[in-house]
Design an enzyme around this catalytic site. Structure first.
Site, PDB file in Angstrom:
ATOM      1  N   ASN A  27     103.754   6.683   5.176  1.00 53.00           N
ATOM      2  CA  ASN A  27     103.600   8.066   5.051  1.00 53.00           C
ATOM      3  C   ASN A  27     102.440   8.477   3.897  1.00 53.00           C
ATOM      4  OD1 ASN A  27     106.900   8.704   6.296  1.00 53.00           O
ATOM      5  ND2 ASN A  27     104.804   8.093   7.550  1.00 53.00           N
ATOM      6  N   ASP A  52     112.390  10.094  13.874  1.00 56.98           N
ATOM      7  CA  ASP A  52     110.727  10.039  14.484  1.00 56.98           C
ATOM      8  C   ASP A  52     110.766  11.055  15.574  1.00 56.98           C
ATOM      9  OD1 ASP A  52     108.292   8.985  14.444  1.00 56.98           O
ATOM     10  OD2 ASP A  52     108.559   7.474  15.426  1.00 56.98           O
TER      11      ASP A  52
HETATM   12  C1  FPP Z   1     108.800  11.580  11.599  1.00 56.29           C
HETATM   13  O1  FPP Z   1     108.121  12.248  12.358  1.00 56.29           O
HETATM   14  C2  FPP Z   1     109.328  12.216  10.456  1.00 56.29           C
HETATM   15  C3  FPP Z   1     108.914  12.271   9.140  1.00 56.29           C
HETATM   16  C4  FPP Z   1     107.697  11.355   8.412  1.00 56.29           C
HETATM   17  C5  FPP Z   1     109.555  12.870   8.064  1.00 56.29           C
HETATM   18  C6  FPP Z   1     111.139  13.215   8.309  1.00 56.29           C
HETATM   19  C7  FPP Z   1     111.741  13.747   7.184  1.00 56.29           C
HETATM   20  C8  FPP Z   1     112.545  14.809   7.458  1.00 56.29           C
HETATM   21  C9  FPP Z   1     113.146  15.126   8.727  1.00 56.29           C
HETATM   22  C10 FPP Z   1     112.978  15.119   6.036  1.00 56.29           C
HETATM   23  C11 FPP Z   1     114.633  15.083   6.300  1.00 56.29           C
HETATM   24  C12 FPP Z   1     114.882  14.752   4.827  1.00 56.29           C
HETATM   25  C13 FPP Z   1     116.214  14.960   4.268  1.00 56.29           C
HETATM   26  C14 FPP Z   1     116.684  14.297   3.215  1.00 56.29           C
HETATM   27  C15 FPP Z   1     117.073  16.030   4.895  1.00 56.29           C
HETATM   28  P1  FPP Z   1     106.655  11.935  12.533  1.00 56.29           P
HETATM   29  O2  FPP Z   1     105.706  13.046  11.780  1.00 56.29           O
HETATM   30  O3  FPP Z   1     106.135  10.566  12.196  1.00 56.29           O
HETATM   31  O4  FPP Z   1     106.372  12.317  14.108  1.00 56.29           O
HETATM   32  P2  FPP Z   1     105.302  11.721  14.991  1.00 56.29           P
HETATM   33  O5  FPP Z   1     105.508  10.113  15.283  1.00 56.29           O
HETATM   34  O6  FPP Z   1     105.534  12.547  16.274  1.00 56.29           O
HETATM   35  O7  FPP Z   1     103.968  12.153  14.283  1.00 56.29           O
END
Ligand code: FPP
Length: 239
Positions: free
Chosen positions: A64, A16
């Site tokens: 999401n 996150d």
């Molecule tokens: C949360 O950050 C992250 C995600 C929704 C996506 C995470 C996915 C990856 C890092 C891809 C990795 C995948 C593989 C298989 C290598 P957020 O956008 O919720 O952050 P925020 O809470 O600060 O808005």
């Protein structure tokens, strides 16, 4: 890499903070996701080297889907690129790839790449990398109940073991350690059934800053925990 002590056989990670990382730098959110993928690659490599047997990454939740469509499609593209570019490495490191979640909601070409990657890596012998995509624990449980009903299983035959065999994670061990980055102290629908006895580790670090060293801290923290599974501590000579 050597780290003395018990290595958790199954580690789950709620990655996150990508969006906040980018916003703090005045960058578009997608830059945070790009950097997040690089961190995921490092952590996958580090976990495999340490001897973690199963690593489950929460990459995309059912919630999401409610994000702006441009962000959703870029996340899908990043996943596609990851699978295309990293297959050779997964094979070299003997990693088994598996996806959990309501995969049929993903674009068809992504479903095809997932299937191909699962098939190609199925007979590898190293760590199992589980990617939770279009996943939520409640949704997984509801889908499991539907499968049980469709299979005509009688209520008396439903035990915890039978129920588990209908979950997306059938055949996988339960997580020993669940890590969440970015300061939020919630499970947010991740492995709800499976994580009943998981040790939880929370860090304020945003996922794009989560280094190998941070991963090792989390493992060291786990090594200090006493796991009782609802029982009492096991002491030699205790009566
Ligand atoms: C949360 O950050 C992250 C995600 C929704 C996506 C995470 C996915 C990856 C890092 C891809 C990795 C995948 C593989 C298989 C290598 P957020 O956008 O919720 O952050 P925020 O809470 O600060 O808005």
């Amino acid at each position: 890499m050597f780290l003395g002590g018990r290595i958790p056989p199954h580690v789950g990670i709620i990655m996150d903070g990508n969006g906040r990382w980018a916003e703090l730098r005045g960058l578009p959110r997608i830059e945070g996701h790009r950097r997040g993928v690089e961190r995921s690659k490092e952590v996958i490599e580090c976990a495999a080297e340490l001897g973690v047997r199963t690593l489950t990454l929460f990459a995309f939740s059912t919630e999401n889907w409610r994000r702006p469509s441009a962000e959703v499609s870029t996340l899908m593209r990043l996943l596609e690129l990851y699978l295309e570019k990293e297959l050779a490495k997964l094979m070299k490191e003997g990693i088994v790839f598996k996806a959990i979640g309501d995969i049929v909601r993903l674009p068809e070409h992504i479903q095809d790449i997932i299937k191909k990657t699962e098939e190609k890596t199925a007979s590898n012998r190293g760590m199992t990398l589980v990617t939770a995509l279009s996943y939520s624990g409640r949704d997984e449980i509801v889908r499991a109940v539907k499968r049980i009903l469709s299979a005509g299983i009688s209520p008396d035959a439903v035990t915890e073991t039978v129920f588990e065999s209908f979950l997306d994670t059938a055949g996988l061990p339960q997580p020993d350690l669940i890590i969440r980055t970015s300061g939020e102290k919630r499970i947010s629908n991740f492995l709800l059934w499976q994580g009943a006895y998981a040790e939880l580790y929370f860090t304020d670090t945003l996922w794009p800053d989560f280094s190998k060293e941070e991963f090792l801290y989390a493992i060291q923290d786990y090594q200090q925990r006493e796991r009782r599974f609802g029982s009492v501590p096991v002491r030699p000579n205790a009566r």
